[in-house]
Scaffold this motif. Structure first.
Motif, mmCIF file in Angstrom:
data_model
loop_
_atom_site.group_PDB
_atom_site.id
_atom_site.type_symbol
_atom_site.label_atom_id
_atom_site.label_comp_id
_atom_site.label_asym_id
_atom_site.label_seq_id
_atom_site.Cartn_x
_atom_site.Cartn_y
_atom_site.Cartn_z
ATOM 1 N N VAL A 108 0.863 -1.174 0.000
ATOM 2 C CA VAL A 108 0.000 0.000 0.000
ATOM 3 C C VAL A 108 0.899 1.224 0.000
ATOM 4 O O VAL A 108 1.798 1.347 0.837
ATOM 5 C CB VAL A 108 -0.935 0.015 1.221
ATOM 6 N N VAL A 109 0.700 2.126 -0.948
ATOM 7 C CA VAL A 109 1.515 3.330 -1.032
ATOM 8 C C VAL A 109 0.697 4.540 -0.581
ATOM 9 O O VAL A 109 -0.498 4.637 -0.850
ATOM 10 C CB VAL A 109 2.110 3.547 -2.441
ATOM 11 N N GLY A 110 1.358 5.450 0.115
ATOM 12 C CA GLY A 110 0.720 6.643 0.637
ATOM 13 C C GLY A 110 1.727 7.439 1.457
ATOM 14 O O GLY A 110 2.878 7.027 1.579
ATOM 15 N N ARG A 111 1.411 8.531 1.962
ATOM 16 C CA ARG A 111 0.098 9.124 2.085
ATOM 17 C C ARG A 111 -0.471 9.525 0.731
ATOM 18 O O ARG A 111 -1.690 9.604 0.586
ATOM 19 C CB ARG A 111 0.223 10.337 3.018
ATOM 20 N N TYR A 112 0.387 9.722 -0.259
ATOM 21 C CA TYR A 112 -0.122 10.082 -1.581
ATOM 22 C C TYR A 112 0.516 9.194 -2.637
ATOM 23 O O TYR A 112 1.696 9.320 -2.944
ATOM 24 C CB TYR A 112 0.171 11.559 -1.908
ATOM 25 N N GLY A 113 -0.291 8.268 -3.180
ATOM 26 C CA GLY A 113 0.184 7.430 -4.267
ATOM 27 C C GLY A 113 0.386 8.253 -5.532
ATOM 28 O O GLY A 113 -0.369 9.193 -5.797
ATOM 29 N N ASN A 114 1.403 7.896 -6.310
ATOM 30 C CA ASN A 114 1.793 8.611 -7.520
ATOM 31 C C ASN A 114 2.556 9.882 -7.156
ATOM 32 O O ASN A 114 3.062 10.012 -6.040
ATOM 33 C CB ASN A 114 0.611 8.890 -8.451
ATOM 34 N N ARG A 115 2.645 10.839 -8.076
ATOM 35 C CA ARG A 115 3.588 11.954 -7.943
ATOM 36 C C ARG A 115 2.910 13.270 -7.574
ATOM 37 O O ARG A 115 1.792 13.548 -8.004
ATOM 38 C CB ARG A 115 4.359 12.126 -9.262
ATOM 39 N N ILE A 116 3.642 14.057 -6.801
ATOM 40 C CA ILE A 116 3.290 15.450 -6.542
ATOM 41 C C ILE A 116 4.466 16.292 -7.034
ATOM 42 O O ILE A 116 5.607 16.106 -6.601
ATOM 43 C CB ILE A 116 3.000 15.707 -5.060
#
Length: 331
Positions: free
Chosen positions: A74-82
């Motif tokens: 599980v990826v987070g707190r934010y999955g993908n890119r900021i």
């Protein structure tokens, strides 16, 4: 390690560098058998009805610490890119840990995939894990309390995500399993259908640019079943704007997977950046369908919002349903 070799009473998988115990639990309903680790809330193995393991996983905690590319976590707190590791919320700019060039990816340097989750409950067909992410972790505001449940439903694995916060923040959770329905080999021969008439064009840093673009007439059109390797040499790492779900089929075995979700998008990644010098797997060993909100949404007010505020609950659900061809009768 096969699932058969791990009894339910034998849950110890290793000890994390900070001394926390990592557990391994097995779910089994007679149709699916899934091994889940408390490190990263990770799906380590997923065996379908004919006994084939259809996800990429690692054998030891040491491997997950040093040879991992988010396999099943599980990826987070934010999955993908900021983009550029920063965003503004309610007039305050927040600067995040950057770990993908100048950008923040999958929660930063020590995202949820690198944390030991608490096993709240473990039953034969479902497991619930929780995690407390303190205010300021990896630069994110607010103390976030997260809960993830894996549940077997016949030939399907359902994942339910929940989260609450004590201050405004952004949240985008997903599971990063790499699927190979053949059980091994190269996934460029897999056939994929994604019910999406738009996708997000990206720049060299894989940050969305401009508006969602039509897939029609482009290499990103998977509205009809299409072989992964038929276009762009099979190299995809793009977010699709979903109208419905997605399906994957391995023509050789006949196994298939249907993905349905409450999320507005799915990141389709074909594993072409895997490197067998750094992990046990080489390029195209597995593909990902990461159900999620869009990348860089905190900087894109035109995208569906990923803001979570006190008093609200983040809720997301995704189901992976597997079909295995019936074996011919004897005689």
């Amino acid at each position: 390690m096969s699932i058969e070799s791990a009894g339910r009473e034998d849950v110890f998988f290793g000890t994390a560098p900070d001394g926390e115990t990592v557990e391994r639990h097995v779910l089994d309903n007679g149709r699916l058998r899934v091994a889940v680790l408390s490190y990263g809330a990770t799906i380590q193995r997923l065996e379908v009805a004919d006994g084939t393991n259809v996800v990429l996983g690692l054998d030891t905690l040491e491997d997950y610490l040093h040879r991992n590319r988010y396999f099943g976590s599980v990826v987070g707190r934010y999955g993908n890119r900021i983009a550029r590791g920063r965003f503004t919320l309610d007039g305050t700019e927040y600067r995040l840990a950057v770990n993908d060039g100048e950008h923040s990816l999958h929660g930063g340097v020590r995202g949820f995939d690198k944390r030991v989750w608490r096993v709240e409950s473990a039953e034969p067909e479902q497991i619930t894990l929780s995690l407390l992410s303190p205010d300021g972790e990896e630069g994110y505001p607010g103390t976030l309390r997260v809960r993830v449940r894996y549940r077997l439903e016949g030939d399907a694995l359902r994942i339910d995500y929940r989260a609450v916060t004590d201050a405004p923040t952004v949240v985008n959770l997903t599971n990063h399993s790499y699927f190979n329905l053949a059980g091994s080999g190269d996934v460029r021969g897999h056939v994929v259908r994604i019910d999406a008439d738009r996708y997000l064009p990206v720049d060299e840093g894989k940050i969305p640019v401009g508006d969602p673009a039509p897939v029609a007439g482009t290499p990103f059109d998977f509205t009809a079943p299409t072989e992964v390797g038929a276009r762009l040499e099979g190299r995809y790492d793009h977010c699709f704007v979903l109208r419905g779900g997605a399906t994957v089929t391995d023509p050789g075995s006949g196994r298939s997977m249907e993905v349905t979700t409450t999320e507005p998008g799915v990141q389709f990644y074909t594993g072409h950046m895997l490197d067998d010098r750094a992990t046990p797997y080489g390029p195209f060993a597995g593909l990902c369908l990461e159900t999620q909100h869009f990348p860089d949404s905190p900087n894109r007010p035109d995208f569906p919002s990923t803001v979570l505020r006190p008093g609200e609950e983040y809720r997301s659900s995704t189901t992976y349903r597997f079909t295995v061809p019936s074996r011919p009768a004897d005689g």
